[in-house]
Design a protein around this motif. Structure first.
Motif, PDB file in Angstrom:
ATOM      1  N   ARG A  82       0.922  -1.025  -0.004  1.00 49.36           N
ATOM      2  CA  ARG A  82      -0.005  -0.047  -0.193  1.00 49.36           C
ATOM      3  C   ARG A  82       0.874   1.270  -0.171  1.00 49.36           C
ATOM      4  N   ALA A  83       1.787   1.230   0.865  1.00 42.85           N
ATOM      5  CA  ALA A  83       2.828   2.369   0.692  1.00 42.85           C
ATOM      6  C   ALA A  83       3.510   2.704  -0.408  1.00 42.85           C
ATOM      7  N   VAL A  84       4.023   1.550  -1.075  1.00 48.05           N
ATOM      8  CA  VAL A  84       4.605   1.408  -2.297  1.00 48.05           C
ATOM      9  C   VAL A  84       3.676   2.212  -3.396  1.00 48.05           C
ATOM     10  N   ARG A  85       2.582   1.753  -3.506  1.00 47.35           N
ATOM     11  CA  ARG A  85       1.395   2.249  -4.457  1.00 47.35           C
ATOM     12  C   ARG A  85       1.064   3.877  -4.293  1.00 47.35           C
ATOM     13  N   ALA A  86       0.813   4.007  -2.771  1.00 45.08           N
ATOM     14  CA  ALA A  86       0.631   5.366  -2.489  1.00 45.08           C
ATOM     15  C   ALA A  86       1.797   6.338  -2.885  1.00 45.08           C
ATOM     16  N   ALA A  87       3.100   5.920  -2.863  1.00 47.67           N
ATOM     17  CA  ALA A  87       4.176   6.693  -3.367  1.00 47.67           C
ATOM     18  C   ALA A  87       4.202   6.833  -4.692  1.00 47.67           C
ATOM     19  N   GLY A  88       3.459   6.308  -5.335  1.00 52.93           N
ATOM     20  CA  GLY A  88       3.469   6.353  -7.019  1.00 52.93           C
ATOM     21  C   GLY A  88       4.562   5.415  -7.482  1.00 52.93           C
ATOM     22  N   LEU A  89       5.083   4.599  -6.823  1.00 51.15           N
ATOM     23  CA  LEU A  89       6.237   3.310  -7.241  1.00 51.15           C
ATOM     24  C   LEU A  89       5.402   2.367  -7.602  1.00 51.15           C
ATOM     25  N   LYS A  90       5.987   1.419  -8.273  1.00 56.92           N
ATOM     26  CA  LYS A  90       5.755   0.244  -9.015  1.00 56.92           C
ATOM     27  C   LYS A  90       5.717  -1.115  -8.038  1.00 56.92           C
ATOM     28  N   ALA A  91       4.776  -1.932  -8.007  1.00 58.42           N
ATOM     29  CA  ALA A  91       4.546  -3.094  -7.432  1.00 58.42           C
ATOM     30  C   ALA A  91       4.343  -4.043  -8.472  1.00 58.42           C
TER      31      ALA A  91
END
Length: 275
Positions: free
Chosen positions: A102-111
């Motif tokens: 969730r934090a990765v996606r919220a930061a605009g990074l790719k999962a």
């Protein structure tokens, strides 16, 4: 190695038992990332050694997830690729990792997923129960009262129900399912999937409880329990159970009458007693 581009979080599925079930892409990913975030590094390290992978490990579990997430997100921002693994199977399925993704996606990074083994799907594929529609409930509450309450909420569900359970609660769990769903409800218990002592037992809940209770070997290991959804015929079974219960309770205490009526008709004992 850091670069001008942000890194990617790879959510990597690992074997649930047999080590050869890991995919070629998963092996390549675990080799190339800068760090692997593992639920238990002591559990993951032997797998990496078996695969000849020396990528550094960091712990990411229920007790440190909140603090570890910030550090991992910062590494991704700096350009490091990160892999997320659980002790077995696909991460986040009753395992830590939700906050990180969730934090990765919220930061605009790719999962990005690297799919592979999953105990839920593996068990369902060999259960012989309807698989077009199902519900995964994970682990039921540890305490009996809360567990039976949750099962009661699911008693009318028409989709196949899938649960995880531990070895020290499997008998009590099956007994509660028999009480709430009825002895005639079809169920399958998958144990130690892909491992040496893999077993898949299918039977009505009443029979399944007896088989597992009588065999201590079937009470060891890791379990996936699947229960067929409620069928239209169960309404008739409950009606017959209530009829028999009405006769028996004229001569017996209600609890004993409900137990006998349930055994005779396959209707859920709890529903009879509640009536």
């Amino acid at each position: 190695m850091s670069s001008s581009r942000p890194g990617t979080l790879y959510v990597v599925a690992t074997p649930i038992g047999h080590r050869d079930d890991i995919s070629a892409r998963a092996i390549e990913t675990l080799r190339k990332v800068a760090v692997i975030a593992a639920e238990d590094t002591r559990h993951t390290r032997p797998l990496l050694q078996h695969l000849g992978i020396d990528t550094p490990l960091v712990a990411l579990h229920d007790h440190n997830e909140r603090t570890a997430v910030d550090a991992l997100v910062e590494r991704l921002r700096q350009g490091d690729d990160v892999a997320l693994v659980s002790d077995a199977g696909t991460p986040l399925i009753s395992d830590p990792g939700f906050r990180l993704v969730r934090a990765v996606r919220a930061a605009g990074l790719k999962a990005s997923p690297v799919p592979g083994p999953s105990a839920v799907v593996a068990a369902l594929s060999v259960a012989g129960l309807p698989s077009d529609r199902f519900i995964f409930e994970g682990f039921l509450p540890a305490k009996g009262g809360a567990r039976r309450s949750r099962l009661t909420e699911l008693a009318g569900e028409s989709r196949t129900l899938i649960f995880y359970e531990s070895s020290h609660r499997i008998v009590e769990c099956l007994e509660d399912m028999r009480e709430v769903f009825g002895a005639a409800r079809e169920a399958v218990m998958a144990r130690e999937l892909t491992k040496l002592f893999e077993t898949v037992l299918g039977a009505p809940l009443g029979e399944l409880v007896e088989r597992v209770t009588a065999d201590p070997n079937q009470q060891k290991g890791e379990f996936v329990v699947m229960v067929a959804g409620r069928e239209a015929g169960e309404d008739e079974r409950l009606a017959e159970g209530l009829r028999v219960f009405g006769i028996l309770k004229e001569e017996l205490p209600p609890a004993k009458a409900a137990k006998l009526a349930a055994a005779i008709t396959g209707a859920p004992r709890k529903a009879l007693y509640g009536a």
